[in-house]
Design a protein around this motif. Structure first.
Motif, PDB file in Angstrom:
ATOM      1  N   LEU A  68       2.665   0.033  -2.064  1.00 26.58           N
ATOM      2  CA  LEU A  68       1.992  -0.536  -3.241  1.00 26.58           C
ATOM      3  C   LEU A  68       1.523  -1.979  -3.049  1.00 26.58           C
ATOM      4  O   LEU A  68       1.012  -2.579  -3.993  1.00 26.58           O
ATOM      5  N   LYS A  69       1.639  -2.521  -1.858  1.00 22.97           N
ATOM      6  CA  LYS A  69       1.322  -3.937  -1.656  1.00 22.97           C
ATOM      7  C   LYS A  69      -0.125  -4.304  -2.000  1.00 22.97           C
ATOM      8  O   LYS A  69      -0.395  -5.429  -2.391  1.00 22.97           O
ATOM      9  N   ASN A  70      -1.059  -3.370  -1.867  1.00 22.91           N
ATOM     10  CA  ASN A  70      -2.467  -3.655  -2.166  1.00 22.91           C
ATOM     11  C   ASN A  70      -2.940  -3.073  -3.494  1.00 22.91           C
ATOM     12  O   ASN A  70      -4.126  -2.976  -3.730  1.00 22.91           O
ATOM     13  N   VAL A  71      -1.981  -2.692  -4.331  1.00 20.28           N
ATOM     14  CA  VAL A  71      -2.336  -2.117  -5.634  1.00 20.28           C
ATOM     15  C   VAL A  71      -1.911  -3.118  -6.712  1.00 20.28           C
ATOM     16  O   VAL A  71      -0.731  -3.216  -7.040  1.00 20.28           O
ATOM     17  N   PRO A  72      -2.871  -3.870  -7.260  1.00 25.02           N
ATOM     18  CA  PRO A  72      -2.539  -4.895  -8.247  1.00 25.02           C
ATOM     19  C   PRO A  72      -1.825  -4.292  -9.464  1.00 25.02           C
ATOM     20  O   PRO A  72      -2.224  -3.269  -9.990  1.00 25.02           O
ATOM     21  N   GLY A  73      -0.733  -4.951  -9.859  1.00 22.50           N
ATOM     22  CA  GLY A  73      -0.005  -4.536 -11.051  1.00 22.50           C
ATOM     23  C   GLY A  73       0.880  -3.316 -10.877  1.00 22.50           C
ATOM     24  O   GLY A  73       1.560  -2.911 -11.819  1.00 22.50           O
TER      25      GLY A  73
END
Length: 184
Positions: free
Chosen positions: A175-180
């Motif tokens: 999830l590091k590149n998924v904002p929020g």
């Protein structure tokens, strides 16, 4: 033998997958289906069919779907369901076998709702059946519990154990590149 195909928004079987997804998982346990199709997270989203079970030999029968995420040597089956009228006929075991064959060197993890948190006898029975299904299919208990979207889960693993740190690191990476996005 089951066949499986990728699920996309344009797949002819997408409406069947969506209907099963919405009926098999309570609202608090679902994310919007468009996120299951989003390329921000590399997922394997498969629809499973049985040509033998079909009433029309030219059109295989839709049996169920799986949605999983892999990173390193861990594959997390996030969503998995079999059509209600086909349950207890071996399709779930065949789907799990297909996932394991696709990831022979992975530790496979699934999460189940914790039995102790059942609200009534019917829910407890469902949770116990789900746990027993995974145990019959080679999964073992794990010390990892977590809460996500208000539900308490416990991990089961096949192909090796997963520590709590490995599980949390897996989701942080995914999830590091998924904002929020919130990870377990």
């Amino acid at each position: 033998m089951l066949q499986y195909f990728e699920v996309t928004k344009k797949s002819p079987w997408f409406p069947q997958v969506k209907a099963l997804y919405e009926s098999a998982f309570p609202e608090n346990e679902r994310i919007p289906i468009k996120q299951l199709l989003d390329n921000k997270i590399k997922r394997e989203f498969w629809a499973f069919f049985d040509k033998e079970e079909s009433e029309n030999a030219a059109v295989p029968r839709f049996c169920g779907f799986s949605n999983s995420i892999s990173h390193g040597d861990i594959t997390n089956i996030v969503y998995f369901a079999v059509e209600p009228e086909l349950r207890s006929r071996g399709y779930g075991s065949q789907i799990l076998q297909a996932i394991r064959e696709k990831h022979p060197n992975s530790r496979i993890i699934v999460d189940i709702e914790v039995e102790e948190d059942s609200k009534d006898a019917e829910e407890l029975e469902r949770r116990n059946r789900r746990r027993d299904f995974y145990l019959r299919n080679g999964f073992g208990s794990s010390p990892v519990d977590y809460v996500w979207q208000g539900e308490h889960y416990r991990l089961l693993t096949a192909g090796g154990t997963v520590t709590e740190k490995e599980f949390r690191d897996f989701w942080k990476e995914i999830l590091k590149n998924v904002p929020g996005a919130k990870y377990p």
